[in-house]
Scaffold this active site. Sequence first.
Site: not given
Ligand code: SAH
Length: 502
Positions: A16, A39, A61, A93, A122, A174
């Site tokens: 994360p 990414d 992005k 994640g 995640t 998201m």
């Molecule tokens: N595959 C990733 C999620 C990808 S979608 C996972 O398992 O974590 C991207 C979304 O994940 C972001 O819009 C946000 O809602 C969340 N996210 C990912 N990293 C984050 C972080 N460090 N803090 C808060 N939200 C996070």
Amino acid sequence: MSEARPGKVYLVGAGPGDFGLITLKGLEAIQQAEVLVYDRLINENLLYRAPESTEKIYVGKQAANHALPQDQINELLYQKALSGKTVVRLKGGDPYVFGRGGEEGIYLAERGVPVEVVPGITSSIAGPAYAGIPVTHRDWASSFHVFTGNFKDEVRGLNFPNLAELEGTLIFLMGFGNLPYITQGLLGAGKPAATPVAVVSHATTNRQQTVTGTLSDIEQKVREAGLTPPAITIVGSVVSCREQLNFFEPNRRPGVLILRDARQSSPFAAMLREAGFRPVVSPVIKIEPLGLTPELKDAIANIGRYTWLVFTSPNGVSLFFRQFLAAGGDLRQLAGLKFAAIGKATAANLANIGFTADYVPNKQVSDSLAAGLAAQLTAADCVLLPRSAIANNALVPTLAAKCRVDDVKLYDTKVQTGRGAELKTLLTSGEVQYVPFTSASTVDGLYQALGGDLAPLDNVKCVAIGPVTAKRMRELGLAPALTAREHSLDGVLAVLKEDMQA
Ligand code: SAH
């Protein structure tokens, strides 16, 4: 005609945000990657764990610039695998949690490319955890449900009546921009207005910020706090556990920006981590070995001519011996020479090869080395000084007043610009509290990367490793808040620790 076998693609979860929250398998895959496709939201420190030769391709992005469309990412992975390369697709994640890892995997599998998945931690679970919120708890929630709050990409929107029926914890990724839609939807479907809600932004990083409230007031509170994405929204009674389980935010470790060459950042990062800091790697210089130049070749071929071998950096030691041995040198040829090292780290590097430094000045600066060494030299001596091409001080004239000195360039130090925006965010977001400058070149590097605008540094404490670096900082209008007493990485760490405890 036989076709070469395609390389393997690893879909790897980077965790994360916190550097330590990647799996051992994930890290091993990065270390073996020939191509690394990544990414945004990936901890930068992880990228520098890939070999220098790894092709690193960013497909996320950027503010002004759109992400590479998914079909092009799929095709990129396929083409790289076709060329026989080991490809690591690094995703924030877990790769299969809203990460489109499934789409990429199927695209490759359909084309006969072997795929291996390394699951990641995640953010949907680690984000709440770092905010002090367990996603389940026997008293409050026996299930948790993870939703996307981004409806653009999804076929279906959220079915709020169904959601409101669920007893478990509701987690939205998201959904930051859609927070009002989510809260209104749940309220409209009959979820009680007093249901606890938390929003965690930049979870597990130094910028983590959490706002708690209820379905009726969270949106306003989040707006007032000025939270920015990425963020996770958590709805349910488990949010109240935060009062007792909020371990991370109150014990935040000070962030330290590492500006030196990426390959040299890991040992310093490890020292900092050990001492309770949080290293953030963002190199502004790059060390480029010059190889076996004619001068170096001549010096090695005539090594018997010298009486002293003088090193002014640990890099100098490593690069000199690499070239010496590659050029057919034998360590026994050095048996009659004396060795000088500018300081402890350089002497330690010599000791690793099996040479004890005959002279190390008390103060680790080139003026001390020059004066102390000159006092031992006679006209019969001959000094070999293999060092950085940008070294620029009084060492040579002082020594050359006594005997012959061959100043041989081993490596150049190049400034790396182009990361200005990212550095600015690191400096102004609360991610970083200390910026140690470990050489004058890192001062120039950061100055150039920031386009000469030093205002972002107002938010942090700048630390100089020694007087030469401090002088360069002042010349560019940057006052060191701290200067190391011992001019080494250990010395920098010592003043950082004192300041943290003060
Ligand atoms: N595959 C990733 C999620 C990808 S979608 C996972 O398992 O974590 C991207 C979304 O994940 C972001 O819009 C946000 O809602 C969340 N996210 C990912 N990293 C984050 C972080 N460090 N803090 C808060 N939200 C996070």
